[in-house]
Structures are given as structure tokens and as C-alpha cells.
Design a protein around this motif. Structure first.
Motif, PDB file in Angstrom:
ATOM      1  N   PHE A  95     -48.496  -0.129  31.105  1.00 59.13           N
ATOM      2  CA  PHE A  95     -47.788  -1.188  30.378  1.00 59.13           C
ATOM      3  C   PHE A  95     -46.356  -0.785  30.052  1.00 59.13           C
ATOM      4  O   PHE A  95     -45.421  -1.554  30.280  1.00 59.13           O
ATOM      5  CB  PHE A  95     -48.555  -1.566  29.110  1.00 59.13           C
ATOM      6  CG  PHE A  95     -49.841  -2.285  29.390  1.00 59.13           C
ATOM      7  CD1 PHE A  95     -49.845  -3.627  29.736  1.00 59.13           C
ATOM      8  CD2 PHE A  95     -51.056  -1.609  29.347  1.00 59.13           C
ATOM      9  CE1 PHE A  95     -51.023  -4.299  30.015  1.00 59.13           C
ATOM     10  CE2 PHE A  95     -52.245  -2.273  29.625  1.00 59.13           C
ATOM     11  CZ  PHE A  95     -52.225  -3.612  29.966  1.00 59.13           C
ATOM     12  N   THR A  96     -46.171   0.420  29.524  1.00 60.62           N
ATOM     13  CA  THR A  96     -44.832   0.825  29.098  1.00 60.62           C
ATOM     14  C   THR A  96     -43.969   1.335  30.254  1.00 60.62           C
ATOM     15  O   THR A  96     -42.753   1.187  30.220  1.00 60.62           O
ATOM     16  CB  THR A  96     -44.913   1.918  28.018  1.00 60.62           C
ATOM     17  OG1 THR A  96     -45.690   3.009  28.509  1.00 60.62           O
ATOM     18  CG2 THR A  96     -45.548   1.362  26.750  1.00 60.62           C
ATOM     19  N   GLY A  97     -44.596   1.906  31.275  1.00 53.57           N
ATOM     20  CA  GLY A  97     -43.821   2.502  32.359  1.00 53.57           C
ATOM     21  C   GLY A  97     -43.718   1.659  33.613  1.00 53.57           C
ATOM     22  O   GLY A  97     -42.842   1.899  34.450  1.00 53.57           O
ATOM     23  N   THR A  98     -44.605   0.662  33.748  1.00 60.11           N
ATOM     24  CA  THR A  98     -44.604  -0.158  34.967  1.00 60.11           C
ATOM     25  C   THR A  98     -44.521  -1.640  34.657  1.00 60.11           C
ATOM     26  O   THR A  98     -43.610  -2.330  35.104  1.00 60.11           O
ATOM     27  CB  THR A  98     -45.869   0.123  35.815  1.00 60.11           C
ATOM     28  OG1 THR A  98     -45.920   1.511  36.136  1.00 60.11           O
ATOM     29  CG2 THR A  98     -45.855  -0.688  37.090  1.00 60.11           C
ATOM     30  N   PHE A  99     -45.471  -2.155  33.897  1.00 60.35           N
ATOM     31  CA  PHE A  99     -45.535  -3.589  33.634  1.00 60.35           C
ATOM     32  C   PHE A  99     -44.237  -4.102  33.016  1.00 60.35           C
ATOM     33  O   PHE A  99     -43.606  -5.028  33.533  1.00 60.35           O
ATOM     34  CB  PHE A  99     -46.724  -3.883  32.712  1.00 60.35           C
ATOM     35  CG  PHE A  99     -46.968  -5.347  32.450  1.00 60.35           C
ATOM     36  CD1 PHE A  99     -47.768  -6.088  33.302  1.00 60.35           C
ATOM     37  CD2 PHE A  99     -46.407  -5.975  31.352  1.00 60.35           C
ATOM     38  CE1 PHE A  99     -48.006  -7.440  33.063  1.00 60.35           C
ATOM     39  CE2 PHE A  99     -46.637  -7.319  31.101  1.00 60.35           C
ATOM     40  CZ  PHE A  99     -47.430  -8.053  31.968  1.00 60.35           C
ATOM     41  N   GLU A 100     -43.838  -3.504  31.914  1.00 58.67           N
ATOM     42  CA  GLU A 100     -42.645  -3.980  31.220  1.00 58.67           C
ATOM     43  C   GLU A 100     -41.365  -3.776  32.036  1.00 58.67           C
ATOM     44  O   GLU A 100     -40.575  -4.718  32.186  1.00 58.67           O
ATOM     45  CB  GLU A 100     -42.553  -3.335  29.836  1.00 58.67           C
ATOM     46  CG  GLU A 100     -43.662  -3.814  28.905  1.00 58.67           C
ATOM     47  CD  GLU A 100     -43.692  -3.092  27.575  1.00 58.67           C
ATOM     48  OE1 GLU A 100     -42.816  -2.235  27.333  1.00 58.67           O
ATOM     49  OE2 GLU A 100     -44.601  -3.384  26.767  1.00 58.67           O
ATOM     50  N   PRO A 101     -41.128  -2.580  32.606  1.00 56.57           N
ATOM     51  CA  PRO A 101     -39.911  -2.421  33.413  1.00 56.57           C
ATOM     52  C   PRO A 101     -39.862  -3.327  34.642  1.00 56.57           C
ATOM     53  O   PRO A 101     -38.808  -3.890  34.963  1.00 56.57           O
ATOM     54  CB  PRO A 101     -39.951  -0.938  33.820  1.00 56.57           C
ATOM     55  CG  PRO A 101     -40.773  -0.278  32.768  1.00 56.57           C
ATOM     56  CD  PRO A 101     -41.810  -1.293  32.393  1.00 56.57           C
ATOM     57  N   LEU A 102     -40.987  -3.500  35.339  1.00 56.42           N
ATOM     58  CA  LEU A 102     -40.982  -4.357  36.524  1.00 56.42           C
ATOM     59  C   LEU A 102     -40.646  -5.795  36.181  1.00 56.42           C
ATOM     60  O   LEU A 102     -39.939  -6.483  36.927  1.00 56.42           O
ATOM     61  CB  LEU A 102     -42.344  -4.309  37.226  1.00 56.42           C
ATOM     62  CG  LEU A 102     -42.561  -3.232  38.288  1.00 56.42           C
ATOM     63  CD1 LEU A 102     -43.965  -3.332  38.854  1.00 56.42           C
ATOM     64  CD2 LEU A 102     -41.537  -3.317  39.408  1.00 56.42           C
ATOM     65  N   LEU A 103     -41.167  -6.252  35.050  1.00 53.42           N
ATOM     66  CA  LEU A 103     -40.925  -7.632  34.651  1.00 53.42           C
ATOM     67  C   LEU A 103     -39.616  -7.802  33.883  1.00 53.42           C
ATOM     68  O   LEU A 103     -39.196  -8.923  33.626  1.00 53.42           O
ATOM     69  CB  LEU A 103     -42.091  -8.149  33.802  1.00 53.42           C
ATOM     70  CG  LEU A 103     -43.442  -8.240  34.529  1.00 53.42           C
ATOM     71  CD1 LEU A 103     -44.526  -8.685  33.565  1.00 53.42           C
ATOM     72  CD2 LEU A 103     -43.364  -9.183  35.710  1.00 53.42           C
ATOM     73  N   GLY A 104     -38.990  -6.682  33.528  1.00 51.55           N
ATOM     74  CA  GLY A 104     -37.755  -6.769  32.765  1.00 51.55           C
ATOM     75  C   GLY A 104     -37.991  -7.151  31.323  1.00 51.55           C
ATOM     76  O   GLY A 104     -37.212  -7.896  30.734  1.00 51.55           O
ATOM     77  N   ILE A 105     -39.074  -6.632  30.744  1.00 49.20           N
ATOM     78  CA  ILE A 105     -39.423  -6.958  29.362  1.00 49.20           C
ATOM     79  C   ILE A 105     -38.924  -5.844  28.449  1.00 49.20           C
ATOM     80  O   ILE A 105     -39.159  -4.661  28.699  1.00 49.20           O
ATOM     81  CB  ILE A 105     -40.945  -7.141  29.208  1.00 49.20           C
ATOM     82  CG1 ILE A 105     -41.404  -8.337  30.041  1.00 49.20           C
ATOM     83  CG2 ILE A 105     -41.336  -7.318  27.755  1.00 49.20           C
ATOM     84  CD1 ILE A 105     -42.898  -8.529  30.053  1.00 49.20           C
ATOM     85  N   GLN A 106     -38.243  -6.231  27.388  1.00 51.03           N
ATOM     86  CA  GLN A 106     -37.771  -5.268  26.395  1.00 51.03           C
ATOM     87  C   GLN A 106     -38.963  -4.750  25.592  1.00 51.03           C
ATOM     88  O   GLN A 106     -40.015  -5.396  25.522  1.00 51.03           O
ATOM     89  CB  GLN A 106     -36.799  -5.960  25.423  1.00 51.03           C
ATOM     90  CG  GLN A 106     -35.595  -6.567  26.089  1.00 51.03           C
ATOM     91  CD  GLN A 106     -34.484  -5.535  26.292  1.00 51.03           C
ATOM     92  OE1 GLN A 106     -34.722  -4.343  26.248  1.00 51.03           O
ATOM     93  NE2 GLN A 106     -33.285  -6.015  26.520  1.00 51.03           N
ATOM     94  N   PRO A 107     -38.814  -3.580  24.951  1.00 57.54           N
ATOM     95  CA  PRO A 107     -39.902  -3.076  24.087  1.00 57.54           C
ATOM     96  C   PRO A 107     -40.336  -4.078  23.031  1.00 57.54           C
ATOM     97  O   PRO A 107     -41.466  -4.033  22.560  1.00 57.54           O
ATOM     98  CB  PRO A 107     -39.281  -1.819  23.472  1.00 57.54           C
ATOM     99  CG  PRO A 107     -38.254  -1.370  24.456  1.00 57.54           C
ATOM    100  CD  PRO A 107     -37.695  -2.651  25.060  1.00 57.54           C
ATOM    101  N   SER A 108     -39.459  -4.987  22.642  1.00 58.79           N
ATOM    102  CA  SER A 108     -39.816  -5.994  21.627  1.00 58.79           C
ATOM    103  C   SER A 108     -40.804  -7.017  22.161  1.00 58.79           C
ATOM    104  O   SER A 108     -41.393  -7.789  21.417  1.00 58.79           O
ATOM    105  CB  SER A 108     -38.561  -6.738  21.160  1.00 58.79           C
ATOM    106  OG  SER A 108     -38.011  -7.497  22.230  1.00 58.79           O
TER     107      SER A 108
END
Length: 198
Positions: A181-194
Motif C-alpha cells: 500500500f505505501t510503496g506500490t499502491f499509493e505511488p503508482l496511483l499518485g496518492i498522497q499520504p493523506s
């Protein structure tokens, strides 16, 4: 004609045994014992162990709840994350050592069985198609930019998830799933930690 309830017992036992012990590690007797039936009754329901494995794969796939990815009442990226969180919770429920049946079958049985190879390929293709649909919805509602390669993104998410599960099995730890989630899902989708798209 065999009673459907008894066949369901065999199928449920097959899903559990194949998931926990793999194709090679699960014998017909193991499955009928788990179902509480004599071994000979197996042939009332299936012509071979391979036939039973094909049904177990179909049933396992139905349990992945791909239909949730089409839920228009939930924003696309939220439903996509909920999908992978559901898979994570299911792995935690069954045990991280057992991983994903699709991935397990891919690594141990597809070379010797063209039918199982085709079934696993079809399962992954359906999964990727379902993820692609949610990503297309995300583009349509403005959660993702129109220029993204949605097909590549869907393949990358599914393959990264399967890799995370494989590593989790090796470590006997859920850490790689959290990393997904933190290393692949969010970066691939361009999602900020928020949690908001960039």
C-alpha cells in the motif's frame, strides 16, 4: 443424481485443502476426509483431481469479490483500495503462509496441466480486467489524469500484490502486504499520504 449439499461439502473442502496445501500436496482422500465422505464418493462429483482443482479455482475466484470493483456508489480509488484491503484481510484470516491460490497454482501446477494453466491465466486476466474497469472509472471522474496507461497500471497493481504475497509467505509476516500500500499502491496511483490523489 448426487445431492448438491454433499457436492458443496467436497468443493468447500477442496478450496480449503488446495489453498492450504497446494495442488501437489492435496490428495483426493485428503479432500474427501475433510468433507467427511468416503474416498470412493469423490467420483460421484468429479471425474479427476484436475476437474476438482478447476472447480476449486473458480470458487476461490468468486470469493475474491471482484464485483465490488464495479460498485458505482463508492468512488473508484476508494473501492480499489477496499478491494486490496479485503484481500489482505482474507490472507490474514486464512494465514499468511498460504498466500493466494492463483499464485500458488501458478508456481506448482501449471506446467503439468494445460487446463490448470489456462484456468489460472483466465483468473488473472479477469482480475486485471476488473481492476482496469475501476481505474477507467477513476479517470472518468477525475481521480486519475487522462494520460495514464490504465492497462499497464492494472497489470502492475495485480502483479505487485502477488509479489507481496509471495514475499509475505517467505517471511511468514504480513509486512510485505503493508508495504504494497505505501510503496506500490499509493505511488503508482499518485496518492498522497493523506489519501488524496495528487
Amino acid at each position: 443424481m448426487p445431492r448438491p449439499s454433499l457436492r458443496e461439502n467436497v468443493v468447500a473442502a477442496a478450496v480449503d485443502q488446495f489453498h492450504r496445501r497446494g495442488y501437489q500436496g492435496s490428495g483426493v482422500k485428503d479432500i474427501t476426509d475433510a468433507a467427511g465422505l468416503p474416498k470412493g464418493s469423490f467420483y460421484n462429483y468429479f471425474g479427476s483431481k484436475e476437474d476438482m482443482a478447476l472447480e476449486a479455482l473458480r470458487r476461490y475466484g468468486a470469493g475474491r469479490e471482484m464485483v465490488r470493483l464495479q460498485d458505482q456508489a463508492t468512488p473508484p480509488l476508494a473501492r480499489l483500495r477496499a478491494h486490496f484491503e479485503f484481500l489482505q484481510d482474507d490472507v490474514a484470516r486464512v494465514g499468511v503462509n498460504y498466500g493466494c491460490m492463483f499464485g500458488n497454482f501458478a508456481t506448482e501446477s501449471t506446467l503439468e496441466s494445460p487446463a490448470l494453466r489456462a484456468a489460472v491465466h483466465g483468473a488473472f486476466a479477469h482480475w486485471i480486467e476488473s481492476v482496469t474497469g475501476a481505474l477507467r472509472d477513476a479517470v472518468e471522474v477525475g481521480e486519475l489524469p487522462a494520460g495514464r496507461d490504465i492497462d499497464l497500471l492494472a497489470r502492475s497493481l495485480v502483479r505487485a500484490w502477488e509479489g507481496a504475497l509471495l514475499h509475505a509467505k517467505v517471511l511468514a509476516d504480513r509486512g510485505p502486504m503493508d508495504d504494497f500500500f505505501t510503496g506500490t499502491f499509493e505511488p503508482l496511483l499518485g496518492i498522497q499520504p493523506s489519501g488524496e490523489p495528487r
